[in-house]
Design a protein around this motif. Structure first.
Motif, PDB file in Angstrom:
ATOM      1  N   HIS A  65       0.855  -1.182   0.000  1.00  0.00           N
ATOM      2  CA  HIS A  65       0.000   0.000   0.000  1.00  0.00           C
ATOM      3  C   HIS A  65       0.893   1.235   0.000  1.00  0.00           C
ATOM      4  CE1 HIS A  65      -4.046   1.818   1.612  1.00  0.00           C
ATOM      5  NE2 HIS A  65      -3.440   2.640   0.772  1.00  0.00           N
ATOM      6  N   HIS A  69      -4.597   6.095  -6.004  1.00  0.00           N
ATOM      7  CA  HIS A  69      -6.068   6.102  -5.944  1.00  0.00           C
ATOM      8  C   HIS A  69      -6.697   6.047  -7.327  1.00  0.00           C
ATOM      9  CE1 HIS A  69      -6.370   6.950  -1.667  1.00  0.00           C
ATOM     10  NE2 HIS A  69      -5.372   7.819  -1.802  1.00  0.00           N
ATOM     11  N   GLU A 127      -5.360   1.407  -5.493  1.00  0.00           N
ATOM     12  CA  GLU A 127      -6.306   1.425  -4.378  1.00  0.00           C
ATOM     13  C   GLU A 127      -7.613   1.934  -4.975  1.00  0.00           C
ATOM     14  OE1 GLU A 127      -5.353   3.940  -0.996  1.00  0.00           O
ATOM     15  OE2 GLU A 127      -7.082   3.220   0.142  1.00  0.00           O
ATOM     16  N   SER A 129     -11.124  -0.072  -1.144  1.00  0.00           N
ATOM     17  CA  SER A 129     -11.404   0.608   0.116  1.00  0.00           C
ATOM     18  C   SER A 129     -12.470   1.667  -0.103  1.00  0.00           C
ATOM     19  CB  SER A 129     -10.125   1.257   0.661  1.00  0.00           C
ATOM     20  OG  SER A 129      -9.632   2.189  -0.279  1.00  0.00           O
ATOM     21  N   HIS A 168     -13.735   5.628   0.568  1.00  0.00           N
ATOM     22  CA  HIS A 168     -13.305   6.987   0.885  1.00  0.00           C
ATOM     23  C   HIS A 168     -14.448   7.990   0.788  1.00  0.00           C
ATOM     24  CE1 HIS A 168      -9.420   5.116  -0.324  1.00  0.00           C
ATOM     25  NE2 HIS A 168      -8.994   5.780   0.713  1.00  0.00           N
ATOM     26  N   HIS A 198      -7.826  -0.639   4.963  1.00  0.00           N
ATOM     27  CA  HIS A 198      -8.434   0.003   6.142  1.00  0.00           C
ATOM     28  C   HIS A 198      -9.920  -0.349   6.276  1.00  0.00           C
ATOM     29  CE1 HIS A 198      -9.418   3.394   3.371  1.00  0.00           C
ATOM     30  NE2 HIS A 198      -8.146   3.495   3.120  1.00  0.00           N
ATOM     31  N   ARG A 237      -4.662   5.486  12.045  1.00  0.00           N
ATOM     32  CA  ARG A 237      -5.641   4.486  11.582  1.00  0.00           C
ATOM     33  C   ARG A 237      -5.502   3.187  12.372  1.00  0.00           C
ATOM     34  NH1 ARG A 237      -8.672   5.248   6.868  1.00  0.00           N
ATOM     35  NH2 ARG A 237      -7.916   6.790   5.365  1.00  0.00           N
ATOM     36  N   ASP A 289       0.608   2.269   3.886  1.00  0.00           N
ATOM     37  CA  ASP A 289      -0.180   3.363   3.304  1.00  0.00           C
ATOM     38  C   ASP A 289       0.682   4.627   3.215  1.00  0.00           C
ATOM     39  OD1 ASP A 289      -2.272   4.751   2.193  1.00  0.00           O
ATOM     40  OD2 ASP A 289      -3.628   4.573   3.914  1.00  0.00           O
TER      41      ASP A 289
END
Ligand SMILES: [Zn+2]
Ligand SMILES: [Zn+2]
Length: 599
Positions: free
Chosen positions: A363, A395, A434, A459, A461, A489, A527, A550
């Motif tokens: 990540h 992303h 991601e 994930s 967001h 996450h 996190r 991350d």
């Protein structure tokens, strides 16, 4: 050890440096604290009132108290007689009050914090202390939860409920530090102290040593033949701004950063017993003490003793404590009384994963989306950190705020990665993404593009507020697409700032296990998602996990240490993680996933 003392600013009595400017307010507060403790002790009400009235007078006064003192005119203040004037003079001169200190020693520890809970005045504090042994806000919460307060005269069910609410609110109000903030600072201090030949041992203690996700205090422990020398060295280290309290065996300092650090110094012969004792947790230690009693032994911070003969049978090293109880030594991260003592007795403790077991990080963001540097710079930093491979996971496009990538950009990025892999071999960069799980559970990336990638993490967001059923279905659909490798996450929580999504995590983890989707432990210090409890559950449910950084910049790979800490607290071994696989093994894990999806 986890219990925070009053904040340094309030703790005016702890300053030993000559006070630069003691204000009228600070002096008034001193008198109020004295009044409070006198009242809590049940002293003469007239004396209590004398201190209160003097405090009110000084608080309201226009003249500077310090000037009056220098002119020898303290006793001209109404309500201030010779006895109070003497206490003020000492305080103005030294910044401390030996009388307050004496009072503090004469009441049960924690009672001043108990008095901070709204609804608890000195009279009630004394009553609760005498009848139920309640000395701290934590005691109060425990007693209220067990309904032990309502039966007391003058309390009742409603007032018990109200006290419980207030005490819980008070406890939450306490500031806790992120592990990732406290740990590096503690480590820096330890390195400074280790360099000193007068100090034989030094370690973190408390929740910091157990690597809890947040810690109340920074507690350090040292062993030295001459404890005063260690205390002195500690108070002189360069990042100390102020010494808050200083005795031969305990020193509290305030760092330039505003962080409070406490060092306790013990004799080398007690090192192991003290380290064990001050590491906790409280529940773990209670359980051990019970075991000890059953064997006719006594444990405390000085050693292990045979009750019958009074003979000391060990305590120099921590192993002494566990071995005396016929237990294997238990890693600090497991000491929460969650079955570790049983496992230690049966010799079935897991061999916990270590930071050095990690071979890759799956990540990693780059300047292609919201990272700060190039793919190459991240790869080089990862290699320097000791990793053999990374997955670049910028992303996807719906995350416009993070400059998410569309399919054309992912293909361009792929070219750059291929070229870098030529140059950096045997280090390996995997082309990943991601990808956002959209509100309906579809993914923000067409399947054909996803299939071109080596690795896909998914994930959430956006739209955090969906109801439980919808959010759970959204994530389950998200991890059911055949090309997904990892759920990142998983709960979305940000420690102390945002709770996780309202989801049926158990159901999600079951699907992840069934689909062979790895579940992430995200190492970003705010996190740490999943948390330790859920990590252990995920393992029980058959999930593979992955510890990722991350990283959005080259200095963030060091956060992997904190993700590994969560893994350890969740009882994980190296075999439970995907990125402990060496490059070859990891590549074949990816190939296997590809075969499954095309089969
Ligand atoms: Zn993310
Ligand atoms: Zn990310």
């Amino acid at each position: 050890m986890d219990q925070r003392q009053a904040s340094p600013r309030q703790d005016l009595n702890d300053g030993i440096a000559p006070p630069r400017a003691i204000t009228n307010q600070a002096a008034a507060r001193l008198l109020d604290r004295i009044a409070q403790l006198l009242e809590a002790k049940g002293e003469n009400p007239y004396r209590v009132r004398a201190y209160r009235e003097a405090a009110a007078q000084i608080e309201a006064m226009q003249t500077n108290l310090r000037e009056l003192w220098q002119e020898g005119k303290l006793e001209t203040i109404p309500r201030v007689g010779p006895s109070i004037a003497a206490k003020l003079a000492e305080f103005l001169k030294t910044g401390r009050s030996s009388y307050l200190e004496e009072l503090q020693r004469s009441v049960p520890q924690g009672i001043e914090r108990l008095l901070e809970v709204p609804g608890i005045g000195p009279a009630r504090a004394r009553f609760l202390s005498e009848h139920l042994g309640i000395h701290t806000p934590e005691d109060l919460i425990e007693a209220a939860e067990a309904h032990r307060i309502r039966a007391l005269p003058g309390f009742g069910e409603r007032s018990e409920q109200r006290l419980l609410i207030e005490a819980r609110r008070w406890a939450q109000r306490e500031r806790r530090l992120l592990l990732g903030t406290a740990w590096p600072i503690a480590q820096e201090i330890i390195n400074l102290l280790k360099a000193d030949p007068a100090i034989e041992q030094v370690s973190m203690g408390g929740s910091l040593r157990r690597m809890r996700e947040t810690v109340g205090d920074v507690d350090l422990l040292a062993a030295a033949a001459v404890p005063e020398v260690a205390s002195l060295r500690f108070s002189q280290i360069p990042i100390v701004r102020e010494v808050l309290a200083s005795g031969p065996t305990k020193v509290s300092v305030l760092l330039e950063s505003g962080l409070q650090v406490d060092l306790r110094v013990v004799e080398p012969a007690s090192w192991g017993a003290a380290l064990q004792h001050f590491t906790g947790s409280k529940q773990h230690n209670i359980h051990l003490r019970d075991l000890a009693i059953g064997r006719g032994l006594k444990l405390n911070e000085y050693g292990i003793y045979d009750i019958a003969t009074g003979r000391r049978i060990g305590g120099e090293v921590e192993e002494d404590v566990y071995h005396a109880l016929e237990l294997d030594w238990i890693p600090p991260e497991l000491r929460e009384d969650r079955g570790e003592i049983q496992a230690a007795a049966e010799h079935t403790l897991p061999v916990l994963v270590e930071l050095s077991d990690l071979h890759g990080d799956l990540h990693v963001h780059t300047a292609w989306s919201d990272g700060s540097v190039s793919i190459e710079a991240m790869a080089v930093a990862a290699r320097e950190f000791g990793l053999d491979y990374i997955a670049v996971t910028d992303h996807s496009q719906s995350l416009a705020i993070a400059h998410g990538l569309n399919l054309v950009r992912y293909r361009e990025q792929r070219h750059e990665i291929d070229a870098l892999n030529q140059r950096l071999a045997p280090f390996r960069i995997f082309a990943g993404a991601e990808v956002d799980i959209l509100t309906d559970g579809s993914l923000d990336l067409p399947a054909d593009v996803a299939n071109e990638l080596d690795y896909v993490a998914v994930s959430i967001h956006s739209r955090f507020q969906m109801d439980r059923e919808q959010m759970t279905q959204r994530i389950i659909r998200g991890i059911s697409h055949p090309f997904v490798n990892t759920l990142s996450h998983p709960t979305g929580r940000i420690i102390d700032r945002r709770p996780g999504y309202d989801i049926d995590l158990e159901a999600i983890l079951r699907v992840a296990a069934r689909n062979g989707v790895a579940v992430e432990i995200n190492s970003a210090i705010d996190r740490l998602d999943l948390d330790d409890i859920w990590v252990r559950r995920a393992k029980e449910l058959g999930c593979r996990l992955v510890v990722n950084s991350d990283s959005h910049g080259p200095d963030q790979f060091t956060n992997l240490r904190f993700g590994v800490a969560v893994a350890r607290r969740g009882w994980l071994t190296s075999a439970d993680l995907v990125n402990t696989l060496p490059l070859e093994g990891f590549s074949s894990w990816l190939r296997q996933r590809k075969r499954q999806r095309t089969a």
